[in-house]
Design a protein around this motif. Sequence first.
Motif, mmCIF file in Angstrom:
data_model
loop_
_atom_site.group_PDB
_atom_site.id
_atom_site.type_symbol
_atom_site.label_atom_id
_atom_site.label_comp_id
_atom_site.label_asym_id
_atom_site.label_seq_id
_atom_site.Cartn_x
_atom_site.Cartn_y
_atom_site.Cartn_z
ATOM 1 N N UNK A 1 34.652 75.717 65.854
ATOM 2 C CA UNK A 1 33.697 75.804 66.959
ATOM 3 C C UNK A 1 33.607 74.471 67.688
ATOM 4 N N UNK A 2 33.500 73.370 66.952
ATOM 5 C CA UNK A 2 33.401 72.041 67.567
ATOM 6 C C UNK A 2 34.675 71.669 68.318
ATOM 7 N N UNK A 3 35.823 72.057 67.758
ATOM 8 C CA UNK A 3 37.099 71.676 68.367
ATOM 9 C C UNK A 3 37.418 72.490 69.620
ATOM 10 N N UNK A 4 37.153 73.806 69.558
ATOM 11 C CA UNK A 4 37.574 74.682 70.654
ATOM 12 C C UNK A 4 36.499 74.893 71.711
ATOM 13 N N UNK A 5 35.229 74.723 71.331
ATOM 14 C CA UNK A 5 34.139 74.969 72.285
ATOM 15 C C UNK A 5 33.111 73.840 72.219
ATOM 16 N N UNK A 6 33.530 72.611 72.534
ATOM 17 C CA UNK A 6 32.632 71.458 72.368
ATOM 18 C C UNK A 6 31.384 71.504 73.254
ATOM 19 N N UNK A 7 31.409 72.309 74.311
ATOM 20 C CA UNK A 7 30.251 72.410 75.197
ATOM 21 C C UNK A 7 29.367 73.617 74.874
ATOM 22 N N UNK A 8 29.654 74.305 73.785
ATOM 23 C CA UNK A 8 28.930 75.529 73.458
ATOM 24 C C UNK A 8 27.478 75.251 73.102
ATOM 25 N N UNK A 9 26.571 76.068 73.641
ATOM 26 C CA UNK A 9 25.152 75.982 73.312
ATOM 27 C C UNK A 9 24.858 76.592 71.943
ATOM 28 N N UNK A 10 25.871 77.220 71.355
ATOM 29 C CA UNK A 10 25.681 77.827 70.036
ATOM 30 C C UNK A 10 25.856 76.807 68.914
ATOM 31 N N UNK A 11 26.414 75.642 69.228
ATOM 32 C CA UNK A 11 26.673 74.638 68.195
ATOM 33 C C UNK A 11 25.398 74.162 67.500
ATOM 34 N N UNK A 12 24.307 73.824 68.237
ATOM 35 C CA UNK A 12 23.125 73.280 67.551
ATOM 36 C C UNK A 12 22.597 74.149 66.426
ATOM 37 N N UNK A 13 22.544 75.464 66.627
ATOM 38 C CA UNK A 13 22.007 76.335 65.585
ATOM 39 C C UNK A 13 22.864 76.280 64.330
ATOM 40 N N UNK A 14 24.180 76.403 64.496
ATOM 41 C CA UNK A 14 25.077 76.393 63.342
ATOM 42 C C UNK A 14 25.096 75.014 62.675
#
Length: 602
Positions: free
Chosen positions: A221-234
């Motif tokens: 997730x961090x590598x392929x979608x670094x701008x994702x808003x879903x990162x903080x929750x995970x």
Amino acid sequence: MQNKQTVVTACILFLAAGIISAQVVTVSPEKPVQGETVTVGYDPGAVGAVLTAGEKVYCTYAFFHEDLSNSVANAPIERSGDIYQATIDIPEGAAFLTLYFLTLESYDSGATRGISLWRPNGRPARGAFRQRMTSPMISPQYMEYFEQEMQYFPDNVSAYIDKWLLDSFIRRNQLEQIISQDLKRISAGNRAAPDEQLAAEAVACIFLQDEEAARASLKKLLAEYPDSRAIPTAANKYLYHARVHTWQGTGPDEMKRLIWQWIGTAPASRYARVELSQVDPKDDVDGKIIEKIGTSWMTDEPENPLPCYLLATAWIRDGIRLQAAEELLEKALDLLLQKSWRLYEDISGKGTPTLITQTYLQLADLNFRKKSYAKASAWIQQAVTRTESASPEMYMLKGAVHKALDEREKARESYMLAWKAGSEAARDTLRQWYLDENGSVDGFDKTLGLKDQSENKAEEEKTGKKSAPDFTLDSLDGEELSLTALKGKVVVLNFWGTGCGPCKKEIPELNHLVEQYREREIVFIAVAPDFPEQIKAYLKKQDFLYVQVSGPKIYSGLAKTYQVRTQPTHIFIDRNGCYDCRLTGAKNIGEIAPIIERLLNE
């Protein structure tokens, strides 16, 4: 059956709270729309209102947005006749609004309102029902809200994450099966954004304690979608479970480093501030990242004491900018004493006293390092005076300060208190002093209070030891436990719960403790708020050798009697039935055993 009763009871309380809130708080329009304004009112004269007319009332509010971000602010609230009113602009993309009403002295928790927001086309915002599952409180109707969210937004897989959290409390024994079925449902739908699906998969693995699989999904997730808003929750879930379950090794350490690197790319984000507030000073987090977050936070919220405190402790940890750190701590203390933190993270006001004590302690430690011993003495005295149960570390620092000031008897007294609170380092210091003064350690144990019974009674009068409150409890095995009947034995009470990560983390150590003292005159009792069936189910997966007592009423009554506010908490009662001391937070044998040894040898 007990779980169903719990949900029914929670429903009644939830609905009752909603009725009272509706009488005290008004919202117009009832269905606020993105891009428009909402007027909220608080009636201090209504039945159930806690705040009174004439007080300066604040309305703190939080927006949860469709893009998974969130924001917090304060609205000016003015008197309009007998009602306090505030007007709030609803931003585009907002999904949910939570309202809190408070003064600097009190907080009306019953008036807290959670409001779903709507789009201009008449449809609910994405996440409007998802947030109702947990805000403003955990809802017993969470499955109903979850299905409503799925009805309007079947691609919103983030709702599953909140659902799993609630499932872990309410349907714990079925959690693995539930998550497995939900993941199939997510894959079959094939509508979710790939980044949100990856985040959900990572969190599912976290809940199932599959760290390696969780790490793989999160790294992708961090590598392929670094701008994702879903990162903080995970990422938040990973860091939390890494702390609770002490995930260690090359893989977890690398994952934590990658998460903090990502946080450093957005130091002004609310998520960065949330994670910074949860960092242990001992954690190996890059000081430059902490400084970026802290300085941005202080600029945005100059009246908030928390970023001042956190940045100062980071500088102290790294041994840099100590004068600036002291100035920041003094600023934080001033704001805390003004109760400013209540307008930010500490709405209830319960955290402010603890942070004041910690700030005094940091100032004492910093001045001790700077050899400003007189100032250190004043600060540590404030810390000890303000805390309900001073820690061994606090007494150790107090002893070191008195020793530096050549106040030997005061230092000895502080080290004695540290030893009684479980510090072996304090015992070693006292032992060395005794050896220096007497040329041998013969008779040293007697100086620690290991005396005959008559001497102990005199010592109890001197130290103000009081009888512990009596209790009569029934264990899960049907054994009656009475403190009166247990006189002559040391009694250790452990307040814990199956929903408390640190509690579960310390169980293996506690089991070793029981084994170690199996032949001695001591009783270990664990008290949990869970229903007996829940504890029995948990014990099938994890042995816990303490005598088990459980039930919401039993726990709440005994916790109130012994003034327990934190899990885990250990209470120590001596052979005479007198309260001795307590330890809060997860402990190991090295911290608990010295207290037990002392009590067994008195």
